[in-house]
Design an enzyme around this catalytic site. Structure first.
Site, PDB file in Angstrom:
ATOM      1  N   LYS A  89       0.826  14.699   1.081  1.00  0.00           N
ATOM      2  CA  LYS A  89      -0.522  15.009   0.591  1.00  0.00           C
ATOM      3  C   LYS A  89      -0.691  16.515   0.333  1.00  0.00           C
ATOM      4  O   LYS A  89      -1.647  16.939  -0.293  1.00  0.00           O
ATOM      5  CB  LYS A  89      -1.573  14.514   1.590  1.00  0.00           C
ATOM      6  CG  LYS A  89      -1.673  12.981   1.673  1.00  0.00           C
ATOM      7  CD  LYS A  89      -2.688  12.556   2.721  1.00  0.00           C
ATOM      8  CE  LYS A  89      -2.802  11.060   2.936  1.00  0.00           C
ATOM      9  NZ  LYS A  89      -3.658  10.377   1.940  1.00  0.00           N
ATOM     10  N   HIS A 149       0.794  -1.231   0.000  1.00  0.00           N
ATOM     11  CA  HIS A 149       0.000   0.000   0.000  1.00  0.00           C
ATOM     12  C   HIS A 149       0.824   1.277   0.000  1.00  0.00           C
ATOM     13  O   HIS A 149       0.264   2.352   0.218  1.00  0.00           O
ATOM     14  CB  HIS A 149      -0.920   0.050   1.227  1.00  0.00           C
ATOM     15  CG  HIS A 149      -2.021  -0.958   1.211  1.00  0.00           C
ATOM     16  ND1 HIS A 149      -3.272  -0.694   0.711  1.00  0.00           N
ATOM     17  CD2 HIS A 149      -2.042  -2.241   1.616  1.00  0.00           C
ATOM     18  CE1 HIS A 149      -4.035  -1.770   0.844  1.00  0.00           C
ATOM     19  NE2 HIS A 149      -3.313  -2.725   1.387  1.00  0.00           N
ATOM     20  N   LYS A 188      -8.520  14.260   4.657  1.00  0.00           N
ATOM     21  CA  LYS A 188      -7.659  13.079   4.642  1.00  0.00           C
ATOM     22  C   LYS A 188      -6.639  13.254   5.756  1.00  0.00           C
ATOM     23  O   LYS A 188      -6.543  14.340   6.334  1.00  0.00           O
ATOM     24  CB  LYS A 188      -6.953  12.926   3.295  1.00  0.00           C
ATOM     25  CG  LYS A 188      -6.293  14.232   2.801  1.00  0.00           C
ATOM     26  CD  LYS A 188      -5.603  14.062   1.464  1.00  0.00           C
ATOM     27  CE  LYS A 188      -6.564  14.026   0.314  1.00  0.00           C
ATOM     28  NZ  LYS A 188      -6.480  12.821  -0.489  1.00  0.00           N
ATOM     29  N   ARG A 189      -5.864  12.214   6.077  1.00  0.00           N
ATOM     30  CA  ARG A 189      -4.811  12.377   7.064  1.00  0.00           C
ATOM     31  C   ARG A 189      -3.903  13.540   6.661  1.00  0.00           C
ATOM     32  O   ARG A 189      -3.684  13.784   5.465  1.00  0.00           O
ATOM     33  CB  ARG A 189      -3.984  11.078   7.178  1.00  0.00           C
ATOM     34  CG  ARG A 189      -4.711   9.948   7.866  1.00  0.00           C
ATOM     35  CD  ARG A 189      -5.029  10.253   9.303  1.00  0.00           C
ATOM     36  NE  ARG A 189      -3.837  10.318  10.114  1.00  0.00           N
ATOM     37  CZ  ARG A 189      -3.527   9.457  11.089  1.00  0.00           C
ATOM     38  NH1 ARG A 189      -4.351   8.444  11.380  1.00  0.00           N
ATOM     39  NH2 ARG A 189      -2.431   9.587  11.793  1.00  0.00           N
ATOM     40  N   LYS A 240     -14.648   8.604  -3.460  1.00  0.00           N
ATOM     41  CA  LYS A 240     -15.893   8.884  -2.726  1.00  0.00           C
ATOM     42  C   LYS A 240     -16.424  10.274  -3.069  1.00  0.00           C
ATOM     43  O   LYS A 240     -17.628  10.467  -3.240  1.00  0.00           O
ATOM     44  CB  LYS A 240     -15.654   8.745  -1.224  1.00  0.00           C
ATOM     45  CG  LYS A 240     -15.295   7.314  -0.847  1.00  0.00           C
ATOM     46  CD  LYS A 240     -14.812   7.166   0.584  1.00  0.00           C
ATOM     47  CE  LYS A 240     -14.265   5.754   0.790  1.00  0.00           C
ATOM     48  NZ  LYS A 240     -13.709   5.549   2.135  1.00  0.00           N
ATOM     49  N   THR A 250      -8.556   6.726  -1.766  1.00  0.00           N
ATOM     50  CA  THR A 250      -9.918   6.211  -1.910  1.00  0.00           C
ATOM     51  C   THR A 250     -10.915   7.329  -1.644  1.00  0.00           C
ATOM     52  O   THR A 250     -12.037   7.294  -2.145  1.00  0.00           O
ATOM     53  CB  THR A 250     -10.182   5.040  -0.931  1.00  0.00           C
ATOM     54  OG1 THR A 250      -9.686   5.424   0.358  1.00  0.00           O
ATOM     55  CG2 THR A 250      -9.508   3.779  -1.397  1.00  0.00           C
TER      56      THR A 250
HETATM   57  N1  CR6 Z   1      -2.253   5.579   3.859  1.00  0.00           N
HETATM   58  C1  CR6 Z   1      -2.131   4.724   0.893  1.00  0.00           C
HETATM   59  O1  CR6 Z   1      -1.334   5.801   1.243  1.00  0.00           O
HETATM   60  C2  CR6 Z   1      -4.249   4.024  -0.197  1.00  0.00           C
HETATM   61  C3  CR6 Z   1      -4.562   3.215   1.045  1.00  0.00           C
HETATM   62  C4  CR6 Z   1      -5.354   1.964   0.729  1.00  0.00           C
HETATM   63  C5  CR6 Z   1      -2.454   3.862   2.113  1.00  0.00           C
HETATM   64  C6  CR6 Z   1      -3.374   5.210   0.167  1.00  0.00           C
HETATM   65  O2  CR6 Z   1      -2.988   5.864  -1.014  1.00  0.00           O
HETATM   66  O3  CR6 Z   1      -5.439   4.458  -0.783  1.00  0.00           O
HETATM   67  O4  CR6 Z   1      -3.355   2.813   1.721  1.00  0.00           O
HETATM   68  N2  CR6 Z   1      -1.229   3.236   2.556  1.00  0.00           N
HETATM   69  O5  CR6 Z   1      -4.736   1.229  -0.270  1.00  0.00           O
HETATM   70  C7  CR6 Z   1      -0.950   2.746   3.801  1.00  0.00           C
HETATM   71  O6  CR6 Z   1      -1.696   2.831   4.745  1.00  0.00           O
HETATM   72  C8  CR6 Z   1       0.348   2.081   4.001  1.00  0.00           C
HETATM   73  C9  CR6 Z   1      -3.011   4.707   3.254  1.00  0.00           C
HETATM   74  O7  CR6 Z   1      -4.149   4.610   3.599  1.00  0.00           O
HETATM   75  N1  PLP Z   2      -9.924   8.523   6.589  1.00  0.00           N
HETATM   76  C1  PLP Z   2     -11.244   8.307   6.494  1.00  0.00           C
HETATM   77  C2  PLP Z   2     -12.088   8.449   7.725  1.00  0.00           C
HETATM   78  C3  PLP Z   2     -11.817   7.968   5.266  1.00  0.00           C
HETATM   79  O1  PLP Z   2     -13.141   7.736   5.168  1.00  0.00           O
HETATM   80  C4  PLP Z   2     -10.978   7.886   4.133  1.00  0.00           C
HETATM   81  C5  PLP Z   2     -11.580   7.570   2.853  1.00  0.00           C
HETATM   82  O2  PLP Z   2     -11.254   6.848   2.047  1.00  0.00           O
HETATM   83  C6  PLP Z   2      -9.603   8.105   4.276  1.00  0.00           C
HETATM   84  C7  PLP Z   2      -9.117   8.430   5.514  1.00  0.00           C
HETATM   85  C8  PLP Z   2      -8.646   8.046   3.122  1.00  0.00           C
HETATM   86  O3  PLP Z   2      -8.593   9.252   2.451  1.00  0.00           O
HETATM   87  P1  PLP Z   2      -7.545   9.493   1.264  1.00  0.00           P
HETATM   88  O4  PLP Z   2      -7.782   8.383   0.284  1.00  0.00           O
HETATM   89  O5  PLP Z   2      -7.953  10.807   0.710  1.00  0.00           O
HETATM   90  O6  PLP Z   2      -6.207   9.490   1.867  1.00  0.00           O
END
Ligand code: CR6
Ligand code: PLP
Length: 840
Positions: free
Chosen positions: A572, A375, A566-567, A678, A674
């Site tokens: 980012k 990931h 997002k985080r 959404k 993701t």
């Molecule tokens: N932080 C990726 O950074 C991806 C998700 C799920 C992450 C993000 O781009 O959409 O995984 N990676 O595949 C990790 O957590 C290591 C994420 O959520």
């Molecule tokens: N945090 C929450 C609560 C979410 O619902 C999502 C959605 O996918 C994410 C983080 C991930 O966001 P991003 O794909 O923009 O990093």
């Protein structure tokens, strides 16, 4: 006829069972029954939470027949099952989703309304299980939803953290963490199964012995500590199907039997206190997203849930009388990142040390069973455990890893004779400096399949991070672009848009998201566009009300809602978004009458508690908000809002309200994303770089419906290779310089030039994420967004087309691909059984 034979002569009176009936009347009766008999309350003394619990139990009752039938069918037929191993499951609230899946959302709403209660307030009451950091954990949750909906036999295995991701408060503009006490008032969705507990060993040493049965030398692990894992099961109901699969989360407890010695020696207190040490193992989720922290407790969590889950699978087969040499035929195990990668060594250990398999047989089963999803490309996120720590906690696993490694290196020597660099690069043990176990390498060697999470990411894995592995095992690699569930992220979170879409194209799209394409036929229908626009406006109005109540800021729902949620992470680039805001502000300060498209900039996201720069970015957003929102020159044309505590509930509220989704990571850094999907599904346009799944979103919606900016990945590599110098951009770009200078000179910190110094100097002296290089392209693109938004009717067309073309990003599509290419698991239809005799 015999005297005791029943005679059917009276018409049957149908009384719906209070635990299964779906009519409004029955739901009301069941609700009151649960309030009294489960919560032990009556109306006068019941709290909002009691009402929530009563409704939750009413819904759970209605899941149980499906759940038990599913489990029984799987056991009876010995079906091939997906085991999704993930240290995180960010499920979000269950109640609304289960009501949707059962198809009784409207009935429940009516029932609760007729009882004089506020249905929405009851939904809001649920403490969400925040057992994940962000995208990765939420992806696991979407995948469970899709597997259940597609009738795929599956089980999610993870950790039942007592404290999930912290709750975020903002004080004086800074993030403040508060423990997430999600279990405080009880969790109606889980059922503890202490009778299926297993034991996990930790620490100690190993010794060899002669196995009398096979006359072979074997290894025995003498642990220093044994912890018990108790499974807690939560049903995961598919959408409008009978299948209800299971999320099985492990909770650590003291293994009573183990400290007998201490009990017997009379050291009762020490023995009891020892219990609390075991229980800390599943106390709290590590709150770091994409940053590795080599803590012993974390490794303990990983081996704990992996060992519990593998033992559980072995027990499931044993109970069915299926021999373990069929393990790989019955289970397809997916490793969600390297957090569960210790499964490679643990499955070997269980098969060899506890079930007397020889190496080759055990290795063949292990490789055929496991598959690994990567990931991230960020080096700081790759897990690597110091050998000292690893060997102390897992002495037997270290031996096994050494053995895997020596066989693996031999394989490389044969294929690439004399290539010592390659041996060093690929070894499971990193020999440079303090020696480490490389978990991604372990996962690659021990799995039959390796995948990335978006097309670009999978390509970069092959070219870069896992290049050597690709050269050795090209057949193992594939791409599985992420997806998200439209049930939670459209039907539940956006009922108004769902209703409009369904009124035009029927409800087939909820299970077949490609059907959204049918909306394209209505793009030229002015009436439809008007309805679409009105719905977006109403949702924005709701968010505006929420912002007023949460932050005390007035925002105009007619303004462009520009959202980055997002985080918080430097890659980012939330601070690039901030540079744009400051640029607009500077333009207003230079000329208060400048023509500006009114915008509301909304941010949400948590920073890892130890990540100073991310926390400083939050402080910066809030500081800019304070200045911009209160400057009379701005005349409310731009507003900045930081909404605290971004979680799933919050996400469901903001995605539908966005006009513009910010997906602005540096190209090559975001594996997929993701959130981007959404937003877009809910009719938001995207401003984004060619990163992660943005690339594919743009392909689907069409380049003309996507605001693209920034360097591409090859351009990023080239720029870095040639020696990137941020000063060059700063010195040659007056708007950029002015934006940075305003921060540096204390323009957002009451003249304090120190506060944001770390941020400013990182940008000027390092700028690893190339904000300065991408700045102009971003600002130009944003100017284009502003122009486009002025033609509301045209904007609505783009919005509709974005939703209509998002079919690819349903997690159903992702799961079908995993099933076909990696798991080879087929759907199994569930026929409902009666467990309870009516009217007995
Ligand atoms: N932080 C990726 O950074 C991806 C998700 C799920 C992450 C993000 O781009 O959409 O995984 N990676 O595949 C990790 O957590 C290591 C994420 O959520
Ligand atoms: N945090 C929450 C609560 C979410 O619902 C999502 C959605 O996918 C994410 C983080 C991930 O966001 P991003 O794909 O923009 O990093």
């Amino acid at each position: 006829t015999a005297p005791n034979q029943p005679i059917e002569c009276v018409p049957t009176i149908v009384v719906e069972d209070d635990r299964t009936g779906l009519s409004v009347e029955t739901l009301k009766r069941a609700f009151q029954d649960n309030l009294f008999y489960i919560q032990g309350k009556f109306a006068k003394i019941a709290t909002q939470n009691d009402y929530y619990m009563a409704l939750a139990y009413t819904v759970r009752d209605r899941l149980l027949r499906r759940w038990l039938t599913t489990a029984e069918t799987y056991t009876h037929q010995g079906v091939r099952t997906v085991a999704y191993l993930s240290a995180e499951f960010l499920m979000g609230p269950h109640l609304g989703n289960n009501l949707i899946s059962l198809g009784i959302y409207d009935e429940a709403k009516q029932a609760i309304g007729e009882l004089g209660l506020d249905f929405d307030a009851l939904l809001e009451q649920e403490e969400e299980p925040g057992l994940g950091n962000g995208g990765l954990g939420r992806l696991a949750a979407c995948y469970l939803d899709s597997m259940a909906t597609l009738d795929i036999p599956s089980i999610g295995y993870g950790i039942r953290y007592e404290f999930g991701i912290f709750d975020q408060d903002i004080r004086d503009g800074w993030q403040f963490e508060i423990t997430d006490k999600w279990l405080r008032y009880g969790n109606p969705w889980e059922i503890a199964r202490p009778e299926w507990s297993v034991e996990v060993k930790l620490g100690g040493h190993t010794e060899t012995y002669m196995d009398e049965m096979t006359s072979r030398q074997r290894v025995r692990w003498v642990p220093a500590e044994v912890v018990m894992g108790i499974p807690y099961d939560t049903p995961i109901l598919g959408y409008k199907t009978n299948t209800a699969t299971t999320l099985r989360l492990w909770s650590a407890a003291a293994a009573e039997s183990f400290d007998f010695a201490a009990f017997n020696s009379g050291d009762y207190f020490r023995a009891v206190l020892q219990k609390t040490v075991s229980e800390t193992l599943t106390k709290v989720l590590y709150p770091n997203d994409e940053s590795f922290q080599g803590k012993k407790l974390r490794l303990g969590q990983q081996i704990f849930f992996v060992s519990c889950s593998l033992q559980d699978m072995i027990l499931i087969l044993t109970r069915q009388g299926i021999p373990l040499d069929q393990f790989h035929e019955k289970f397809a195990i997916q490793l969600n990142d390297t957090h569960p990668a210790i499964a490679v060594a643990e499955l070997m250990r269980l098969l060899m040390d506890e079930h007397a398999f020889e190496w080759d047989a055990a290795w063949s089963i292990t490789q055929k069973t496991l598959a690994y999803t990567n990931h991230t490309l960020l080096p700081e996120a790759l897990e690597r455990w110091g050998l000292g720590l690893f060997g102390t906690l897992l002495p037997r696993h270290l031996e096994i890893i050494y053995e895997i490694n020596s066989r693996f290196l031999e394989e490389i020597r044969l294929k690439f004779p004399g290539d010592n660099d390659r041996l060093n690069r690929m070894s499971l043990i990193d020999e440079a400096g303090e020696r480490h176990v490389r978990m991604a390498h372990l996962a690659c060697v021990g799995s039959h399949a390796i995948n990335g999470v978006a097309a670009l990411h999978s390509e970069l894995l092959k070219q870069d991070v896992l290049r050597d592995f690709y050269e050795l095992y090209p057949e193992k690699f594939s791409n599985k672009t992420n997806g998200v569930t439209p049930r939670r992220f459209m039907v539940l979170s956006n009922p108004r848009l769902t209703k409009l879409i369904t009124s035009k194209i029927g409800d087939g799209w909820i299970k077949h998201l490609d059907d959204l394409r049918k909306l394209e036929a209505f793009v030229e229908d002015a009436d439809f566009r008007q309805q679409w626009r009105q719905i977006k406006f109403d949702i924005k109005q709701d968010l505006a009300d929420y912002i007023k109540q949460a932050n005390g800021i007035d925002v105009d729902p007619a303004s462009l809602f520009d959202i980055q949620a997002k985080r918080i992470h430097e890659y980012k680039r939330q601070h690039l978004d901030v540079l744009h805001i400051i640029t607009l502000y500077n333009r207003i300060k230079a000329n208060p009458d400048v023509d500006i498209t009114p915008r509301t900039f909304i941010f949400g996201g948590k920073a890892a508690p130890g990540y100073y720069m991310a926390k400083l970015i939050i402080k910066l957003v809030n500081s800019v908000a304070d200045v911009v929102n209160n400057d009379p020159d701005v005349r409310d044309r731009i507003k900045v809002v930081f909404l605290k505590d971004y979680n799933v509930k919050f996400a469901q509220r903001v995605y539908p309200a966005a006009d513009l989704s910010e997906q602005i990571s540096l190209a090559g850094k975001e594996a997929s994303g993701t959130g981007n999907m959404k937003f877009s599904m809910n009719g938001s346009l995207t401003i984004g770089t060619l990163d992660g799944a943005n690339v594919e979103i743009r392909e689907e919606v069409g380049a003309e419906n996507f605001f693209l900016f920034g360097l591409t990945t090859p351009e990023v590599y080239a720029l870095k290779a040639q020696g990137y110098n941020p000063w060059q951009y700063y010195n040659s770009n007056p708007e950029l310089k002015a934006a940075i200078d305003r921060i540096a000179s204390g323009g957002f910190s009451n003249g304090d030039t120190n506060l944001f110094n770390a941020l400013v100097s990182t940008l000027l002296y390092k700028d690893d994420y190339l904000l300065l290089a991408d700045y102009q392209s971003y600002v130009d693109c944003q100017d284009g967004v502003s122009r486009a938004y002025r033609d509301q009717d045209h904007w609505t067309r783009l919005s509709i087309l974005n939703s209509a073309r998002m079919g690819k990003f349903s997690s159903d599509r992702s799961i079908r691909e995993y099933c076909k290419d990696i798991w080879h698991v087929k759907p199994v239809a569930i026929e409902l059984k009666e467990y309870v005799q009516a009217g007995a």
